[in-house]
Design a protein around this motif. Structure first.
Motif, PDB file in Angstrom:
ATOM      1  N   LEU A 295     -18.595  15.036   1.057  1.00  0.00           N
ATOM      2  CA  LEU A 295     -18.686  16.439   1.472  1.00  0.00           C
ATOM      3  C   LEU A 295     -20.147  16.791   1.776  1.00  0.00           C
ATOM      4  N   GLY A 296     -21.068  16.154   1.059  1.00  0.00           N
ATOM      5  CA  GLY A 296     -22.483  16.355   1.340  1.00  0.00           C
ATOM      6  C   GLY A 296     -22.870  15.850   2.718  1.00  0.00           C
ATOM      7  N   VAL A 297     -22.255  14.752   3.145  1.00  0.00           N
ATOM      8  CA  VAL A 297     -22.482  14.234   4.495  1.00  0.00           C
ATOM      9  C   VAL A 297     -21.995  15.241   5.535  1.00  0.00           C
ATOM     10  N   THR A 298     -20.829  15.828   5.284  1.00  0.00           N
ATOM     11  CA  THR A 298     -20.312  16.854   6.184  1.00  0.00           C
ATOM     12  C   THR A 298     -21.259  18.041   6.248  1.00  0.00           C
ATOM     13  N   ARG A 299     -21.757  18.442   5.084  1.00  0.00           N
ATOM     14  CA  ARG A 299     -22.689  19.571   5.034  1.00  0.00           C
ATOM     15  C   ARG A 299     -23.946  19.268   5.846  1.00  0.00           C
ATOM     16  N   THR A 300     -24.467  18.062   5.710  1.00  0.00           N
ATOM     17  CA  THR A 300     -25.652  17.676   6.476  1.00  0.00           C
ATOM     18  C   THR A 300     -25.379  17.760   7.978  1.00  0.00           C
ATOM     19  N   ALA A 301     -24.203  17.300   8.404  1.00  0.00           N
ATOM     20  CA  ALA A 301     -23.856  17.344   9.835  1.00  0.00           C
ATOM     21  C   ALA A 301     -23.814  18.777  10.341  1.00  0.00           C
ATOM     22  N   ILE A 302     -23.265  19.674   9.553  1.00  0.00           N
ATOM     23  CA  ILE A 302     -23.181  21.071   9.982  1.00  0.00           C
ATOM     24  C   ILE A 302     -24.556  21.724   9.961  1.00  0.00           C
ATOM     25  N   GLU A 303     -25.359  21.388   8.966  1.00  0.00           N
ATOM     26  CA  GLU A 303     -26.724  21.916   8.930  1.00  0.00           C
ATOM     27  C   GLU A 303     -27.534  21.435  10.129  1.00  0.00           C
ATOM     28  N   ALA A 304     -27.205  20.238  10.634  1.00  0.00           N
ATOM     29  CA  ALA A 304     -27.932  19.672  11.775  1.00  0.00           C
ATOM     30  C   ALA A 304     -27.270  19.964  13.115  1.00  0.00           C
ATOM     31  N   ALA A 305     -26.133  20.630  13.089  1.00  0.00           N
ATOM     32  CA  ALA A 305     -25.371  20.878  14.317  1.00  0.00           C
ATOM     33  C   ALA A 305     -26.156  21.769  15.278  1.00  0.00           C
ATOM     34  N   PHE A 306     -25.911  21.569  16.544  1.00  0.00           N
ATOM     35  CA  PHE A 306     -26.567  22.354  17.585  1.00  0.00           C
ATOM     36  C   PHE A 306     -25.741  23.608  17.875  1.00  0.00           C
ATOM     37  N   VAL A 307     -25.729  24.515  16.907  1.00  0.00           N
ATOM     38  CA  VAL A 307     -24.962  25.760  17.020  1.00  0.00           C
ATOM     39  C   VAL A 307     -25.850  26.932  16.632  1.00  0.00           C
ATOM     40  N   ASP A 308     -25.396  28.140  16.974  1.00  0.00           N
ATOM     41  CA  ASP A 308     -26.088  29.345  16.544  1.00  0.00           C
ATOM     42  C   ASP A 308     -25.899  29.520  15.038  1.00  0.00           C
ATOM     43  N   GLU A 309     -26.744  30.315  14.440  1.00  0.00           N
ATOM     44  CA  GLU A 309     -26.731  30.434  12.981  1.00  0.00           C
ATOM     45  C   GLU A 309     -25.471  31.107  12.445  1.00  0.00           C
ATOM     46  N   ALA A 310     -24.879  32.013  13.197  1.00  0.00           N
ATOM     47  CA  ALA A 310     -23.643  32.657  12.739  1.00  0.00           C
ATOM     48  C   ALA A 310     -22.510  31.634  12.658  1.00  0.00           C
ATOM     49  N   THR A 311     -22.417  30.772  13.663  1.00  0.00           N
ATOM     50  CA  THR A 311     -21.390  29.721  13.652  1.00  0.00           C
ATOM     51  C   THR A 311     -21.649  28.739  12.520  1.00  0.00           C
ATOM     52  N   ARG A 312     -22.909  28.367  12.318  1.00  0.00           N
ATOM     53  CA  ARG A 312     -23.250  27.447  11.240  1.00  0.00           C
ATOM     54  C   ARG A 312     -22.841  28.029   9.881  1.00  0.00           C
ATOM     55  N   ALA A 313     -23.151  29.304   9.678  1.00  0.00           N
ATOM     56  CA  ALA A 313     -22.814  29.953   8.406  1.00  0.00           C
ATOM     57  C   ALA A 313     -21.305  29.977   8.187  1.00  0.00           C
ATOM     58  N   ALA A 314     -20.556  30.227   9.258  1.00  0.00           N
ATOM     59  CA  ALA A 314     -19.092  30.265   9.135  1.00  0.00           C
ATOM     60  C   ALA A 314     -18.541  28.886   8.801  1.00  0.00           C
ATOM     61  N   LEU A 315     -19.109  27.854   9.397  1.00  0.00           N
ATOM     62  CA  LEU A 315     -18.661  26.486   9.113  1.00  0.00           C
ATOM     63  C   LEU A 315     -19.015  26.086   7.677  1.00  0.00           C
ATOM     64  N   LEU A 316     -20.221  26.408   7.254  1.00  0.00           N
ATOM     65  CA  LEU A 316     -20.620  26.080   5.882  1.00  0.00           C
ATOM     66  C   LEU A 316     -19.755  26.823   4.872  1.00  0.00           C
ATOM     67  N   ALA A 317     -19.353  28.041   5.213  1.00  0.00           N
ATOM     68  CA  ALA A 317     -18.492  28.811   4.314  1.00  0.00           C
ATOM     69  C   ALA A 317     -17.148  28.113   4.130  1.00  0.00           C
ATOM     70  N   ARG A 318     -16.674  27.444   5.173  1.00  0.00           N
ATOM     71  CA  ARG A 318     -15.395  26.725   5.062  1.00  0.00           C
ATOM     72  C   ARG A 318     -15.490  25.551   4.093  1.00  0.00           C
TER      73      ARG A 318
END
Length: 320
Positions: A295-318
């Motif tokens: 799950l930490g690997v997934t978190r790293t991928a989302i933290e590094a994703a090329f998305v806007d911060e609102a989308t990143r926050a929504a993904l991390l919340a999931r």
């Protein structure tokens, strides 16, 4: 099921043999040279690129690409993925007789359908092909810079790493960076640690596609960790292409233990007989990672994703 995210996959390389055979039937093409008994056939990196190119030429209009994106993302969602970032190539589109605008529009439609039906978020990373040379990569970079699309959020370079030097592509990457696109580049796969170092020095990416050969240079490993550069690691691809002889000799655990931010992706999944779910299984079986680590690997991928911060926050919340 561990939630997953993928940030290194080539969309044409995600086409299953069954889908390519259906496209071949649609266009009256013969794919028996590249597909046998339901599997892609190739023997080395050069023949892999040929196989890839033949398959990709069977996607020729917007509907074809919408189908490809939707099919791939639906399958990814069934594996527990909540986010996908895939590479696109306007050069492939042009060679197939499709305009870059139509190519991106078709993919975007497939992404929309997949998000609506399966809840998976996705973005595109435009790429130049290294073996097309500096002019070809700059052409790809300039097109994406001059034709912005909300779902195209990054720029990178794929293709044969054994050709040219990263400094030859610095101008192309400057064009993309100045247009607000995030940067990644393939390096340290078929060529050693110096390839990664040169990419960092000349192209200044936030992420490196593969990057696993960095393990050959301890100073470079320390640099990657210190600078927080993310590696888009694809173990199944590395073994299929004989970058390393076995998973036991794959450097993923050493890179992670050295403090490098590593992620898991499938690269060209059906070509390498893998999937995103399989990559996570490999990490569990061969690298000793438990559910929390995955799950930490997934978190790293989302933290590094090329998305806007609102989308990143929504993904991390999931993930919570």
């Amino acid at each position: 099921m561990v939630l997953k995210a993928e940030i290194h996959c080539h969309i044409e390389g995600a086409a299953s043999p069954a889908l390519v055979e259906a496209q071949a039937a649609k266009y009256g093409a013969d794919v028996s040279v590249i597909i046998r008994d339901g599997s892609y056939v190739w023997s080395d990196f050069t023949s892999f690129l040929h196989c890839y190119d033949v398959a990709s030429m069977l996607f020729r209009n917007e509907d074809d690409y919408a189908l490809l994106a939707e099919t791939y993302l639906a399958d990814l969602a069934s594996q527990g993925a909540i986010y996908s970032e895939f590479f696109i190539s306007t050069d492939h589109a042009i060679h197939a007789g499709l305009t870059p605008d139509a190519y991106v529009a078709g993919l975007a439609e497939g992404m929309r359908r997949a998000r609506e039906k399966h809840g998976i978020e996705s973005r595109m990373i435009a790429t130049g092909l290294r073996h097309e040379g500096p002019e070809g990569v700059e052409r790809a970079s300039r097109w994406v810079a001059e034709n912005p699309h909300p779902l195209v959020t990054g720029f990178g370079m794929a293709g044969d790493e054994r050709t040219y030097h990263p400094k030859d592509f610095a101008r192309a990457f400057d064009i993309a960076r100045d247009a607000g696109l995030a940067i990644t580049v393939h390096a340290g796969e078929l060529v050693g640690a110096q390839s990664v170092r040169d990419a960092l020095d000349w192209l200044k990416p936030a992420r490196i596609g593969h990057g696993v050969r960095a393990i050959e240079d301890p100073a470079l490993v320390a640099r990657l960790a210190d600078e927080g550069v993310v590696l888009e690691v694809c173990p199944g691809s590395n073994i299929a292409l004989s970058v390393f002889p076995s998973y036991d000799e794959h450097p993923f655990p050493k890179l992670r233990d050295a403090g490098i931010r590593v992620t898991l992706s499938s690269d060209d999944p059906p070509f390498f007989h893998t999937s995103l779910a399989r990559e996570y299984e490999i990490a569990e079986e061969h690298f000793g990672m438990d559910e929390a680590a995955l799950l930490g690997v997934t978190r790293t991928a989302i933290e590094a994703a090329f998305v806007d911060e609102a989308t990143r926050a929504a993904l991390l919340a999931r993930l919570s």
